[in-house]
Scaffold this motif. Structure first.
Motif, PDB file in Angstrom:
ATOM      1  N   TYR A  12      28.061 -32.508   3.785  1.00 43.51           N
ATOM      2  CA  TYR A  12      26.844 -32.196   4.520  1.00 43.51           C
ATOM      3  C   TYR A  12      25.608 -32.367   3.648  1.00 43.51           C
ATOM      4  O   TYR A  12      25.690 -32.491   2.424  1.00 43.51           O
ATOM      5  CB  TYR A  12      26.897 -30.772   5.068  1.00 43.51           C
ATOM      6  CG  TYR A  12      27.030 -29.703   4.025  1.00 43.51           C
ATOM      7  CD1 TYR A  12      25.907 -29.107   3.456  1.00 43.51           C
ATOM      8  CD2 TYR A  12      28.278 -29.269   3.591  1.00 43.51           C
ATOM      9  CE1 TYR A  12      26.023 -28.131   2.493  1.00 43.51           C
ATOM     10  CE2 TYR A  12      28.404 -28.287   2.637  1.00 43.51           C
ATOM     11  CZ  TYR A  12      27.278 -27.727   2.092  1.00 43.51           C
ATOM     12  OH  TYR A  12      27.395 -26.756   1.129  1.00 43.51           O
ATOM     13  N   ALA A  13      24.462 -32.353   4.313  1.00 34.93           N
ATOM     14  CA  ALA A  13      23.155 -32.381   3.653  1.00 34.93           C
ATOM     15  C   ALA A  13      22.260 -31.388   4.377  1.00 34.93           C
ATOM     16  O   ALA A  13      22.300 -31.279   5.609  1.00 34.93           O
ATOM     17  CB  ALA A  13      22.547 -33.778   3.689  1.00 34.93           C
ATOM     18  N   TYR A  60      20.904 -40.252   5.421  1.00 31.09           N
ATOM     19  CA  TYR A  60      21.118 -41.126   4.265  1.00 31.09           C
ATOM     20  C   TYR A  60      21.631 -40.324   3.073  1.00 31.09           C
ATOM     21  O   TYR A  60      22.522 -40.763   2.339  1.00 31.09           O
ATOM     22  CB  TYR A  60      19.809 -41.832   3.924  1.00 31.09           C
ATOM     23  CG  TYR A  60      19.949 -42.951   2.932  1.00 31.09           C
ATOM     24  CD1 TYR A  60      20.450 -44.184   3.319  1.00 31.09           C
ATOM     25  CD2 TYR A  60      19.589 -42.774   1.605  1.00 31.09           C
ATOM     26  CE1 TYR A  60      20.586 -45.216   2.419  1.00 31.09           C
ATOM     27  CE2 TYR A  60      19.717 -43.795   0.693  1.00 31.09           C
ATOM     28  CZ  TYR A  60      20.218 -45.017   1.096  1.00 31.09           C
ATOM     29  OH  TYR A  60      20.355 -46.023   0.208  1.00 31.09           O
ATOM     30  N   SER A  61      21.094 -39.111   2.889  1.00 29.70           N
ATOM     31  CA  SER A  61      21.531 -38.248   1.796  1.00 29.70           C
ATOM     32  C   SER A  61      22.961 -37.760   2.003  1.00 29.70           C
ATOM     33  O   SER A  61      23.741 -37.675   1.060  1.00 29.70           O
ATOM     34  CB  SER A  61      20.585 -37.051   1.668  1.00 29.70           C
ATOM     35  OG  SER A  61      21.041 -36.141   0.712  1.00 29.70           O
ATOM     36  N   ALA A  62      23.314 -37.425   3.241  1.00 28.76           N
ATOM     37  CA  ALA A  62      24.676 -36.976   3.528  1.00 28.76           C
ATOM     38  C   ALA A  62      25.678 -38.100   3.279  1.00 28.76           C
ATOM     39  O   ALA A  62      26.782 -37.861   2.766  1.00 28.76           O
ATOM     40  CB  ALA A  62      24.772 -36.484   4.970  1.00 28.76           C
ATOM     41  N   ASN A  65      26.103 -38.426  -0.409  1.00 26.43           N
ATOM     42  CA  ASN A  65      26.972 -37.353  -0.899  1.00 26.43           C
ATOM     43  C   ASN A  65      28.439 -37.676  -0.622  1.00 26.43           C
ATOM     44  O   ASN A  65      29.307 -37.412  -1.457  1.00 26.43           O
ATOM     45  CB  ASN A  65      26.611 -36.025  -0.236  1.00 26.43           C
ATOM     46  CG  ASN A  65      25.280 -35.494  -0.700  1.00 26.43           C
ATOM     47  OD1 ASN A  65      24.749 -35.939  -1.718  1.00 26.43           O
ATOM     48  ND2 ASN A  65      24.721 -34.565   0.044  1.00 26.43           N
ATOM     49  N   ALA A  66      28.723 -38.230   0.549  1.00 27.00           N
ATOM     50  CA  ALA A  66      30.105 -38.556   0.910  1.00 27.00           C
ATOM     51  C   ALA A  66      30.659 -39.679   0.036  1.00 27.00           C
ATOM     52  O   ALA A  66      31.815 -39.627  -0.392  1.00 27.00           O
ATOM     53  CB  ALA A  66      30.188 -38.951   2.377  1.00 27.00           C
ATOM     54  N   SER A  67      29.846 -40.686  -0.234  1.00 28.48           N
ATOM     55  CA  SER A  67      30.332 -41.789  -1.067  1.00 28.48           C
ATOM     56  C   SER A  67      30.461 -41.366  -2.525  1.00 28.48           C
ATOM     57  O   SER A  67      31.342 -41.850  -3.236  1.00 28.48           O
ATOM     58  CB  SER A  67      29.409 -42.999  -0.944  1.00 28.48           C
ATOM     59  OG  SER A  67      28.137 -42.680  -1.459  1.00 28.48           O
ATOM     60  N   ILE A  78      31.067 -40.778  10.417  1.00 31.82           N
ATOM     61  CA  ILE A  78      30.457 -40.389  11.687  1.00 31.82           C
ATOM     62  C   ILE A  78      29.719 -39.076  11.478  1.00 31.82           C
ATOM     63  O   ILE A  78      30.042 -38.300  10.576  1.00 31.82           O
ATOM     64  CB  ILE A  78      31.486 -40.244  12.824  1.00 31.82           C
ATOM     65  CG1 ILE A  78      32.549 -39.228  12.459  1.00 31.82           C
ATOM     66  CG2 ILE A  78      32.109 -41.551  13.190  1.00 31.82           C
ATOM     67  CD1 ILE A  78      33.426 -38.847  13.611  1.00 31.82           C
ATOM     68  N   ILE A  79      28.717 -38.835  12.309  1.00 28.81           N
ATOM     69  CA  ILE A  79      27.970 -37.577  12.264  1.00 28.81           C
ATOM     70  C   ILE A  79      28.764 -36.579  13.094  1.00 28.81           C
ATOM     71  O   ILE A  79      28.734 -36.608  14.318  1.00 28.81           O
ATOM     72  CB  ILE A  79      26.553 -37.747  12.842  1.00 28.81           C
ATOM     73  CG1 ILE A  79      25.851 -38.962  12.255  1.00 28.81           C
ATOM     74  CG2 ILE A  79      25.739 -36.484  12.648  1.00 28.81           C
ATOM     75  CD1 ILE A  79      25.597 -38.896  10.790  1.00 28.81           C
TER      76      ILE A  79
END
Length: 182
Positions: A12-13, A60-62, A65-67, A78-79
């Protein structure tokens, strides 16, 4: 004592104290919830609202963070959750005429965006109820068609028809009469 180890598949972000009304940010958030990452970026770039830029940065930040944390590819994201809460309201006083003051309220909001990697769920159904299986299947296909998913095609059309015809009274546009005098 048994400890259940949860698999952290959601990243999450958070955005705190973003200077806009929560109602205006929810208008944009409702459009991107449950969509893929690439589709979300296209939607946010084309939306004419001011809130879309702040939400674009959070999405974009989330994804970053995931990558970074899980090593997931951005095409599989996916959101899965997105919500907006009201923040603090900044209150100021503006001087007005005759020594009076006028209160100004500047609302803020907190935005929470959570992304999920669907490549980790090969053959499984996601727990989120608003993400449909047909939608996930359409995300895995390489073709990018603009067709609606099958669960959106089942929406019924309204039963009412256009009953009223255009009726113009002949006296409305008549020349002469009381109001024509100068």
């Amino acid at each position: 004592m048994i400890r259940i180890k949860r698999n952290r598949t959601r990243i999450y972000a958070l955005g705190y104290h973003i200077p806009m009304s929560a109602h205006k940010a929810r208008r944009v958030i409702d459009q991107i919830r449950g969509r893929s990452y690439e589709e979300t970026l296209m939607i946010l770039e084309l939306m004419p609202y001011r809130a879309s830029y702040s939400i674009f940065k959070l999405v974009y930040s989330a994804a970053a963070n995931a990558s970074d944390n899980m090593g997931s590819d951005e095409t599989n994201l996916i959101i899965c959750a997105a919500q907006v809460n009201e923040g603090t309201t900044v209150k100021k006083l503006k001087p007005r005429a005759r020594g009076r003051s006028y209160p100004i309220k500047r609302p803020t909001c907190h935005i929470f965006i959570e992304v999920q990697d669907i490549s980790l769920y090969e053959g499984e159904y996601l727990i989120d109820p608003y993400i449909h299986k047909d939608y996930l299947a359409s995300l895995k296909k390489p073709s990018y068609s603009l067709q609606k998913p099958s669960y959106l095609l089942k929406i019924k059309k309204p039963r009412w028809k256009k009953r009223y015809t255009h009726m113009i009274d002949a006296n409305v546009y008549s020349s002469g009469g009381l109001w024509d005098k100068k």
